[in-house]
Enzyme design. Structure first.
Site, PDB file in Angstrom:
ATOM      1  N   CYS A   1       0.829  -1.217   0.000  1.00  0.00           N
ATOM      2  CA  CYS A   1       0.000   0.000   0.000  1.00  0.00           C
ATOM      3  C   CYS A   1       0.859   1.260   0.000  1.00  0.00           C
ATOM      4  O   CYS A   1       0.380   2.353  -0.294  1.00  0.00           O
ATOM      5  CB  CYS A   1      -0.886   0.055   1.234  1.00  0.00           C
ATOM      6  SG  CYS A   1      -1.166  -1.515   2.025  1.00  0.00           S
TER       7      CYS A   1
ATOM      8  N   GLY B   1      -7.089  -3.077 -10.659  1.00  0.00           N
ATOM      9  CA  GLY B   1      -7.446  -3.951  -9.554  1.00  0.00           C
ATOM     10  C   GLY B   1      -6.755  -5.290  -9.649  1.00  0.00           C
ATOM     11  O   GLY B   1      -5.950  -5.541 -10.541  1.00  0.00           O
TER      12      GLY B   1
ATOM     13  N   PRO C   1      -8.841 -29.149   7.198  1.00  0.00           N
ATOM     14  CA  PRO C   1      -8.019 -29.341   8.396  1.00  0.00           C
ATOM     15  C   PRO C   1      -6.517 -29.268   8.101  1.00  0.00           C
ATOM     16  O   PRO C   1      -6.015 -29.939   7.211  1.00  0.00           O
ATOM     17  CB  PRO C   1      -8.433 -30.736   8.882  1.00  0.00           C
ATOM     18  CG  PRO C   1      -9.869 -30.834   8.467  1.00  0.00           C
ATOM     19  CD  PRO C   1      -9.931 -30.139   7.128  1.00  0.00           C
TER      20      PRO C   1
ATOM     21  N   THR D   1      -4.788  -4.394   5.818  1.00  0.00           N
ATOM     22  CA  THR D   1      -5.315  -4.518   7.183  1.00  0.00           C
ATOM     23  C   THR D   1      -5.963  -5.885   7.418  1.00  0.00           C
ATOM     24  O   THR D   1      -5.761  -6.519   8.447  1.00  0.00           O
ATOM     25  CB  THR D   1      -6.275  -3.342   7.485  1.00  0.00           C
ATOM     26  OG1 THR D   1      -6.798  -3.487   8.788  1.00  0.00           O
ATOM     27  CG2 THR D   1      -7.409  -3.243   6.493  1.00  0.00           C
TER      28      THR D   1
END
Lengths: 469, 469
Positions: B46, B257, B288, B314
């Protein structure tokens, strides 16, 4: 038939109630009379320090609406007029012209008591000397500005007459006025009897504020009650006596807080609470047809469960709107407060919400604390500023009880996130993974709010092996 | 006996999972191997636009932890190594040295898939020309910086070789890269096929962004799909063909994007959702012993009830911590997202949370909108900045569904208050009298959040006489 609404006090609560009622009542349904003791209506008392500092060039900018503007909106504003008595039985108010001495009675159908607050003035020797000022009204702001200007040299610096300022009290008004005095170029000392400045936050956070203020060149004298004032032969203050110190002062600002101006209400037989504020129901009604709001009432604290006196413009405006809505036949209820507030000293921002340690102790809560240091932005962002965040959470439940932020530019308003979390009864654990905004110019990838919540959650939980983080 | 945790991808999710697991597991309980295809670990993707813009002087500042640092913490980081296959049955990963071509199999007890996202690259003519760049990795950031530097004159301005930039796509990366190009002194055009830029907010808010960007000297060409690129004989891009326009370009930034890099997981038989992201349970477990997080997974949206792909640092960090906690034997669960995000173009800040109109329609919600204009501080404060706030609330219930903020410096982070309100299922009516912080340098006496909520509440309620405000 038109009903008469009489409003005592023409600032935030009073004028907001008047305007809201008029706007929402049917045509000709309500006649509104406002009695205002001073010279101004609808002004921002919170802005006065920033007028004195010079941030705001002109006191007129603090006036949202003048008496004339209110009159144009159909409100009968009577300036320089105070109420001297309320007769609840006969539904009348005794009014008196402050300058004229003229008295008359005024009948009401709905009465709004919005008489605000009065400064706390301890009975100290010399406290009536010239050069000692409060900061509650626009008139007082005017006096301070005029006094400082009188002391200013043509080069914009202060001459010997206004070289040293002492601010008494290190709460909101105190720290804001300390900033104002520094910006005016005065040597500034702030005195408080508490161990650290700004007791609205915990002492460990107050210590950060002290250090920052000292870094701004402000002398911070704490743990020191003010004993009195030395006054010159000209009747002007010369020094502040505090503890063992004599602090030379060319101007003194009193910032010891305010108490509700509820004498009139009490005399009339309305209930006044332990805080000194008028007691109302959730609709801000004291008794049928009599409403009260703003700095003269006490309000419900959602965390302590107690009634508290929190004189703030934001509550005063809400009260006014709620009262006006109710008088116009609508429904408005005040949901209480959680003690959110924000202030600044130069570039140091201070935010707090909920209960501090003292309040939490008084309310009987068991709680844990967590303090974290973070930055306002990503650490590598050139404008990253430091901030310290302290969180209080209830033991066992982990419910967020309070938060305090002390940091530089861009840190303080984060307190609203904590306020919203408290409002909703969130636990710190629930906050840990909240979806808050992130981009490098706005926060670290873990916003300080989340880091503080996580640390508090760990404290709440202890080191339980099944859930180690 | 020690169990082996193999991590595919050495950025936010992967390294956070590795560090968290190691930190919380008992001594010698876990051996961690990380395979990273690139040259860097734990870096802030970012932050790349801000490195290119010059806000951040050096790409190294974006690296939170180098491979060496991770190794010192006991993590076996294998750089320039990619996974080519996962064998779920035998619990092995096939690894390959990117530079060496060397291959080997690696057995795992716990596998973490943190393979991130890949740029959306439409099959356009000329898209492999030199001078066309993506902005996903630190390597790509490096390429752009080097390319721009090559075009820079000694006086710091760009010469003819790097005079005009075209940014394709006006989303987060697009607007941030447009800012970067402007700060680099390039004539900048941003192209998007949507009617207004930044479709993460509604078109009426996008129009404000367009106007602001145009005010910064950026050409904003919307409603215009890109058809292809003109390439010079030297193999370098010369122009972008978009709609009826030919946009001369010395450098082109692709910001269309990203999509989840989930091919490896899909090939192994893991479930990939409609968004293209790997499906996990709330503990970020796919099957699992196999965990996935970050830009390669889809997550639960708490308002739409759908699974969505929201590639953000984030979330990636949260996933990593949750995965690491679970692998270490603790309990961590991801509570989902509400689509909170923030960005900026020069001094214009953009925040959004919850559902926009398109999302709300798609989810089937009936809703009302309210838009208000306010300021970041008291109107009389010298640094007051304008902000526009739009709120979406569900019909009848009044539940807050979304909020968008477009404004100047100091406005964007208020989105976190809305995010916290949405997180708690608040109605706009409940928000109306919330106890948010107020002081003149921080907000008007009615914070924009409260005004917007009040206006929306009025829309929800209609003009019901019993509650006129």
């Amino acid at each position: 038939m038109s009903k008469r609404m009489v409003v005592l006090g023409g600032d935030a609560t009073g004028m907001s109630a008047a305007s809201t009622a008029l706007r929402h009542a049917g045509e000709g349904e309500i006649e509104v009379v406002v009695l205002e003791r001073g010279h101004y209506t609808s002004y921002s008392a919170c802005g006065i320090p920033y007028w004195i500092s010079g941030h705001v060039a002109d006191g007129d900018q603090l006036i949202a609406r003048s008496p004339e503007q209110h009159r144009e909106a159909g409100i009968d504003v009577r300036m320089r007029t105070e109420a001297t008595a309320i007769d609840l039985e006969n539904r009348t108010v005794s009014a008196r012209g402050v300058d004229t001495g003229e008295t008359y009675d005024l009948a009401y159908d709905e009465l709004v008591i919005a008489t605000g607050a009065m400064p706390v003035v301890p009975p100290l020797e010399g406290s009536d000397a010239q050069g000692i000022f409060g900061v509650q009204s626009l008139e007082q702001g005017e006096e301070i500005v005029e006094d400082l200007v009188r002391g200013e040299r043509s080069d914009g610096k202060n001459d010997g007459d206004r070289r040293r300022a002492v601010v008494v009290g290190a709460g909101y008004i105190g720290v804001e006025m300390a900033e104002a005095m520094v910006m005016r170029g005065l040597e500034t000392t702030i005195v408080d009897q508490a161990p650290e400045p700004f007791t609205q936050v915990d002492p460990d956070m107050g210590a950060i504020i002290r250090e920052a203020m000292e870094g701004m060149g402000i002398s911070v004298l704490t743990g020191t009650p003010v004993d009195g004032f030395d006054v010159g032969e000209d009747g002007r203050v010369r020094a502040v006596r505090a503890g063992n110190s004599v602090l030379p002062a060319d101007i003194v600002i009193m910032g010891l807080g305010v108490r509700p101006n509820a004498g009139l209400a009490a005399d009339a037989g309305l209930t006044v609470g332990a805080s000194g504020g008028i007691v109302t129901d959730v609709r801000m009604q004291a008794v049928p047809g009599v409403w009260a709001g703003g700095d003269c009432v006490e309000v419900h604290h959602r965390l302590s469960g107690k009634n508290v006196h929190i004189p703030l413009g934001t509550h005063a405006n809400k009260h006014g709107r709620i009262i006006g809505t109710n008088i116009a036949g609508g429904y408005g209820a005040f949901p209480g407060v959680i003690g959110t507030a924000i202030s600044k000293v130069c570039d140091l921002e201070i935010g707090r919400t909920g209960l501090g340690s003292v309040d939490a102790d008084a309310a009987g809560y068991g709680y844990v604390c967590a303090t974290v240091e973070s930055t306002t932005t990503a650490g590598y962002w050139p404008e990253a500023e430091k901030m310290t965040v302290k969180v209080l959470a209830e033991q066992r439940t982990g419910r967020l009880l309070g938060a305090q932020i002390v940091g530089r530019t861009g840190s303080g308003k984060r307190i609203d996130v904590f306020a919203t979390a408290i409002w909703n009864g969130m636990t710190v654990e629930e906050m840990t993974f909240m979806d808050l905004s992130y981009a490098p110019p706005f926060s670290p990838v873990w916003d300080a709010v989340l880091i503080a919540a996580r640390k508090a959650a760990k404290e709440v939980q202890g080191e339980i092996p099944a859930s180690p983080v």
